[in-house]
Scaffold this motif. Structure first.
Motif, PDB file in Angstrom:
ATOM      1  N   ARG A  85       0.856  -1.194   0.000  1.00 15.67           N
ATOM      2  CA  ARG A  85       0.000   0.000   0.000  1.00 15.67           C
ATOM      3  C   ARG A  85       0.888   1.239   0.000  1.00 15.67           C
ATOM      4  O   ARG A  85       0.904   2.056   0.928  1.00 15.67           O
ATOM      5  CB  ARG A  85      -0.932  -0.012   1.201  1.00 15.67           C
ATOM      6  CG  ARG A  85      -2.023  -1.054   1.129  1.00 15.67           C
ATOM      7  CD  ARG A  85      -2.931  -0.871  -0.086  1.00 15.67           C
ATOM      8  NE  ARG A  85      -3.466   0.483  -0.184  1.00 15.67           N
ATOM      9  CZ  ARG A  85      -4.579   0.896   0.398  1.00 15.67           C
ATOM     10  NH1 ARG A  85      -5.286   0.042   1.127  1.00 15.67           N
ATOM     11  NH2 ARG A  85      -5.002   2.132   0.254  1.00 15.67           N
ATOM     12  N   PHE A  86       1.652   1.368  -1.082  1.00 11.23           N
ATOM     13  CA  PHE A  86       2.599   2.472  -1.180  1.00 11.23           C
ATOM     14  C   PHE A  86       1.900   3.820  -1.337  1.00 11.23           C
ATOM     15  O   PHE A  86       2.493   4.866  -1.079  1.00 11.23           O
ATOM     16  CB  PHE A  86       3.550   2.223  -2.354  1.00 11.23           C
ATOM     17  CG  PHE A  86       4.352   0.961  -2.214  1.00 11.23           C
ATOM     18  CD1 PHE A  86       5.373   0.862  -1.282  1.00 11.23           C
ATOM     19  CD2 PHE A  86       4.072  -0.152  -2.997  1.00 11.23           C
ATOM     20  CE1 PHE A  86       6.101  -0.304  -1.133  1.00 11.23           C
ATOM     21  CE2 PHE A  86       4.798  -1.315  -2.859  1.00 11.23           C
ATOM     22  CZ  PHE A  86       5.820  -1.399  -1.931  1.00 11.23           C
ATOM     23  N   ASP A  87       0.631   3.773  -1.737  1.00 16.08           N
ATOM     24  CA  ASP A  87      -0.132   5.008  -1.884  1.00 16.08           C
ATOM     25  C   ASP A  87      -0.366   5.695  -0.545  1.00 16.08           C
ATOM     26  O   ASP A  87      -0.677   6.898  -0.509  1.00 16.08           O
ATOM     27  CB  ASP A  87      -1.488   4.704  -2.536  1.00 16.08           C
ATOM     28  CG  ASP A  87      -2.273   3.640  -1.777  1.00 16.08           C
ATOM     29  OD1 ASP A  87      -1.713   2.548  -1.542  1.00 16.08           O
ATOM     30  OD2 ASP A  87      -3.429   3.891  -1.430  1.00 16.08           O
ATOM     31  N   LEU A  88      -0.217   4.959   0.563  1.00 11.70           N
ATOM     32  CA  LEU A  88      -0.468   5.529   1.886  1.00 11.70           C
ATOM     33  C   LEU A  88       0.778   6.156   2.510  1.00 11.70           C
ATOM     34  O   LEU A  88       0.673   6.883   3.509  1.00 11.70           O
ATOM     35  CB  LEU A  88      -1.010   4.445   2.825  1.00 11.70           C
ATOM     36  CG  LEU A  88      -2.336   3.809   2.423  1.00 11.70           C
ATOM     37  CD1 LEU A  88      -2.673   2.653   3.358  1.00 11.70           C
ATOM     38  CD2 LEU A  88      -3.456   4.855   2.440  1.00 11.70           C
ATOM     39  N   ILE A  89       1.940   5.883   1.944  1.00 10.24           N
ATOM     40  CA  ILE A  89       3.182   6.340   2.569  1.00 10.24           C
ATOM     41  C   ILE A  89       3.289   7.863   2.562  1.00 10.24           C
ATOM     42  O   ILE A  89       3.650   8.477   3.582  1.00 10.24           O
ATOM     43  CB  ILE A  89       4.400   5.696   1.876  1.00 10.24           C
ATOM     44  CG1 ILE A  89       4.413   4.189   2.178  1.00 10.24           C
ATOM     45  CG2 ILE A  89       5.699   6.340   2.359  1.00 10.24           C
ATOM     46  CD1 ILE A  89       5.541   3.433   1.523  1.00 10.24           C
ATOM     47  N   GLU A  90       2.963   8.480   1.437  1.00 10.25           N
ATOM     48  CA  GLU A  90       3.040   9.940   1.373  1.00 10.25           C
ATOM     49  C   GLU A  90       2.084  10.591   2.368  1.00 10.25           C
ATOM     50  O   GLU A  90       2.392  11.614   2.981  1.00 10.25           O
ATOM     51  CB  GLU A  90       2.726  10.419  -0.053  1.00 10.25           C
ATOM     52  CG  GLU A  90       3.830  10.141  -1.061  1.00 10.25           C
ATOM     53  CD  GLU A  90       5.153  10.782  -0.661  1.00 10.25           C
ATOM     54  OE1 GLU A  90       5.139  11.928  -0.153  1.00 10.25           O
ATOM     55  OE2 GLU A  90       6.195  10.131  -0.846  1.00 10.25           O
ATOM     56  N   HIS A  91       0.922   9.977   2.551  1.00  6.71           N
ATOM     57  CA  HIS A  91      -0.047  10.483   3.532  1.00  6.71           C
ATOM     58  C   HIS A  91       0.545  10.421   4.937  1.00  6.71           C
ATOM     59  O   HIS A  91       0.405  11.373   5.731  1.00  6.71           O
ATOM     60  CB  HIS A  91      -1.335   9.659   3.460  1.00  6.71           C
ATOM     61  CG  HIS A  91      -2.235   9.829   4.641  1.00  6.71           C
ATOM     62  ND1 HIS A  91      -2.992  10.962   4.846  1.00  6.71           N
ATOM     63  CD2 HIS A  91      -2.473   9.012   5.718  1.00  6.71           C
ATOM     64  CE1 HIS A  91      -3.673  10.837   5.984  1.00  6.71           C
ATOM     65  NE2 HIS A  91      -3.373   9.661   6.520  1.00  6.71           N
TER      66      HIS A  91
END
Length: 484
Positions: free
Chosen positions: A213-219
């Motif tokens: 779930r790399f999309d959550l890392i920036e968050h």
């Protein structure tokens, strides 16, 4: 309220009825092509030989003695945990058994012993104990147990600490329950003295990378920045390693740039290994070699893991001369190969079908006083099986019988597959039952391997029976924390 952990009837890898039916089925599942084939029994670890030529391959006696004492201590305490009358046990015995169970990742045993611990008249609840158990349940992917353990902590009158909450975040996240993990972090923000810190967020990031779930890392990074929490080297290493294993090389290098530009986080050998491991595992040998040189120019020295990564990468790429060059480099700089190093070399030559080289390094490993482990034997069995050398598989089994090596599920899967492919259904079935004796739980690979072997021998009914048992076992409700 006295709350107990684990229904003891559900502690084993299958129910008694499943074991009984499997045993009955196996008795009639003989190989129609060779019904008189003898059964192979894997014997328990035998007494150490006094022969000095053999003893060099084995662990010192005190190591085996320690293992046996640990096993005996855990089992002795477990037996008492099933009774209601033991509430005045010696503290050291109970606490050491609990620590041993946690260290060995035996979560069922740990929870049973913890139940017993809570019954003792001298017991004082401590958050540190709960933290250790929550971390263990996270590693073992037991989120329901972790959730109920958290409730028991409150029933013991404790206020959760930052470490407890962080361990709970990991238990949820590592089990794939990211929604619960994020909710726990949000709850921590409202609890005095339990505000999430950089370690909490690093654990959360690690969970996201493992679940892709790399999309959550920036968050997460944006939230950390808003709260004034700065990343550490560990945080960046977690992100870099996650991107690298997912072959997101551009994001990996961008994170490395952010790391070096932060001014407070310097790359270390873990960063080094993540980079060359990412490129090496994906076959990008030139990039791996480039970054190997780059990190050395930064003054970061390789460690044994670095060399093991290089050896595996060159081996997978079929570059055996370079694999040898790495070992020569290690020798000249006084780096001694470890059991992991030899296992990698043995595996690489085995995969390439170079049995002669594989056996050469296996002998060299033993001559250097290193004891083969389950991984070593698994590689040997797999290679001999692919080469059709079942006679040598039998030889490996005799070595295992005469050693005190601790066998695991992957080894049994490997040996079951070897005999299954050779059509020796009797030995395959016997090994399946032996897994229970060795406390090795069969997994989907075990069942799939046996089903394939039965089908190959025309034993369709046996394959369907085993498949139905597998489905039934998977459909059973999970172990529960129960109260009384």
């Amino acid at each position: 309220m006295n709350t107990h952990l684990l229904d003891s009837a559900n502690l084993f890898w299958s129910s008694s009825s499943f074991l009984t039916s499997t045993t009955r089925s196996t008795k009639v599942l003989t190989n129609p092509k060779n019904p008189s084939s003898p059964l192979l029994l894997i014997k328990a670890a035998k007494k150490r030989s006094q022969n000095s030529a053999q003893s060099i391959q084995r662990q010192p006696k005190k190591d085996l003695s320690r293992i046996l004492r640990t096993e005996a201590a855990i089992k002795a305490i477990e037996r008492k945990a099933n009774s209601t009358k033991y509430n005045r046990l010696w503290p050291k015995a109970v606490l050491e058994a609990l620590d041993d169970a946690i260290r060995e990742h035996r979560w069922e045993s740990a929870l049973k012993i913890f139940n017993l611990l809570r019954k003792q008249h001298w017991y004082e609840p401590r958050c540190q104990t709960y933290t250790k158990l929550l971390v263990l349940l996270g590693k073992c992917r037991q989120p329901k147990q972790a959730s109920l353990l958290f409730e028991i902590l409150r029933s013991d009158g404790l206020q959760p600490t930052l470490d407890v909450y962080t361990a709970l975040v990991g238990a949820y996240g590592l089990s794939g329950l990211l929604v619960e993990a994020f909710h726990t972090v949000d709850h921590m923000k409202s609890v005095s003295d339990c505000k999430p810190d950089v370690y909490t967020y690093s654990i959360l990031i690690n969970c996201c990378t493992k679940l892709h779930r790399f999309d959550l890392i920036e968050h997460i990074l944006a939230e950390m920045s808003y709260l004034g929490i700065e990343c550490t080297t560990v945080t960046y290493n977690t992100i870099i390693d996650g991107y690298g294993k997912a072959e997101l090389f551009e994001l990996m290098e961008n994170s490395f740039t952010d790391m070096t530009e932060s001014g407070t986080c310097l790359p270390d050998v873990f960063t080094f290994n993540s980079f060359i491991g990412a490129y090496g595992n994906s076959g990008k040998i030139k990039d791996m070699e480039k970054w190997f040189d780059e990190f050395q120019l930064m003054g970061i020295r390789p460690d044994m893991k670095t060399f093991n990564i290089l050896i595996r990468s060159y081996g997978k790429a079929g570059m055996y001369e370079k694999m040898g060059s790495v070992m020569e480099f290690m020798r000249k700089r006084l780096y001694s190969p470890t059991i992991v190093t030899f296992n990698i070399v043995i595996e690489m030559f085995g995969m390439a079908g170079n049995i002669e080289k594989m056996e050469e390094f296996f002998l060299k490993m033993k001559h250097q006083g290193m004891k083969p482990n389950s991984v070593t034997y698994c590689s040997l069995v797999s290679s001999y099986s692919k080469a059709g050398l079942l006679r040598k598989v039998d030889s490996i089994m005799r070595q295992v019988e005469n050693s005190d090596v601790v066998l695991d599920t992957p080894f049994f899967n490997c040996i079951i597959n070897a005999y299954g492919q050779a059509g020796d259904i009797t030995k395959m079935g016997e090994l399946f039952l032996t897994m229970k004796e060795r406390n090795c739980k069969p997994d989907n690979i075990t069942f799939a391997t046996m089903i394939q072997a039965y089908n190959a021998q025309g034993m369709i009914e046996a394959a369907e029976d085993l498949e139905n048992k597998m489905i039934t076992a998977e459909g059973k409700p999970g172990k529960k924390l129960i109260g009384c």
